[in-house]
Write an enzyme that holds these catalytic residues in place. Structure first.
Site, PDB file in Angstrom:
ATOM      1  N   CYS A   1      -9.444  -7.926  -4.604  1.00 31.04           N
ATOM      2  CA  CYS A   1      -8.161  -8.033  -5.437  1.00 31.04           C
ATOM      3  C   CYS A   1      -8.541 -10.222  -6.078  1.00 31.04           C
ATOM      4  O   CYS A   1      -7.516 -10.605  -7.035  1.00 31.04           O
ATOM      5  CB  CYS A   1      -7.331  -9.110  -3.453  1.00 31.04           C
ATOM      6  SG  CYS A   1      -7.107  -7.717  -2.998  1.00 31.04           S
TER       7      CYS A   1
ATOM      8  N   CYS B   1      -0.453   0.723  -8.357  1.00 29.50           N
ATOM      9  CA  CYS B   1      -1.782   1.151  -7.190  1.00 29.50           C
ATOM     10  C   CYS B   1      -1.239  -0.494  -6.660  1.00 29.50           C
ATOM     11  O   CYS B   1      -1.809  -0.367  -5.118  1.00 29.50           O
ATOM     12  CB  CYS B   1      -2.831   0.469  -7.705  1.00 29.50           C
ATOM     13  SG  CYS B   1      -2.831  -0.816  -8.756  1.00 29.50           S
TER      14      CYS B   1
END
Length: 146
Positions: free
Chosen positions: A102, A33
């Protein structure tokens, strides 16, 4: 789109690299990913005295890694375990919604590194740290493609 703090931590990341004398190393993410964070801690007397990171991902991934290390350096293990993705985002003056994952990865990297520390001490980390969640959940998570 990005705050000045995000841009500063992306262009001038703090605590980048590896620690040769690390006594805890954690890695989270998935090359599939596109987001990988690896953290290195030097822990002495229950305090994170030094921390470094290496991140493969977008600018937000680098910035959240950098900020997370700044927030935990010099803290006790217990204090570092209280670090949340929300605290990382707030310290960076916000992130676009598609980049908030993130900060979750940064939080998980801290927990994975502390888990490694406990494992090296012969202590089961899960009751202390909790279960380290898998970051990738299909298409919504890739820092490098958003």
């Amino acid at each position: 789109m990005y705050s000045e703090k995000v841009m500063d931590h992306f262009t001038n990341p703090r605590n980048v690299g590896e620690l040769a004398d690390a006594n805890a190393i954690g890695e989270v993410g998935n090359a599939k990913c596109g987001d990988i964070m690896k953290m290195y801690f030097k822990i002495e007397k229950n305090v994170i005295v030094d921390v470094k990171f290496k991140t493969f991902g977008c600018g937000a991934a680098v910035a959240t890694s950098s900020m997370a290390t700044e927030l935990i350096k010099g803290k006790t293990i217990e204090e570092a375990l209280k670090l949340t993705n929300k605290a990382v985002v707030e310290a960076l003056d916000g992130l676009p919604p598609v980049k908030v994952h993130c900060s979750v990865l940064a939080e998980q990297a801290v927990k994975a590194t502390i888990s490694d520390y406990y494992t090296r001490q012969g202590i089961d980390p899960e009751p202390i740290v909790g279960k380290i969640e898998e970051h990738c959940h299909g298409d919504e998570c890739s820092c490098s493609t958003h």
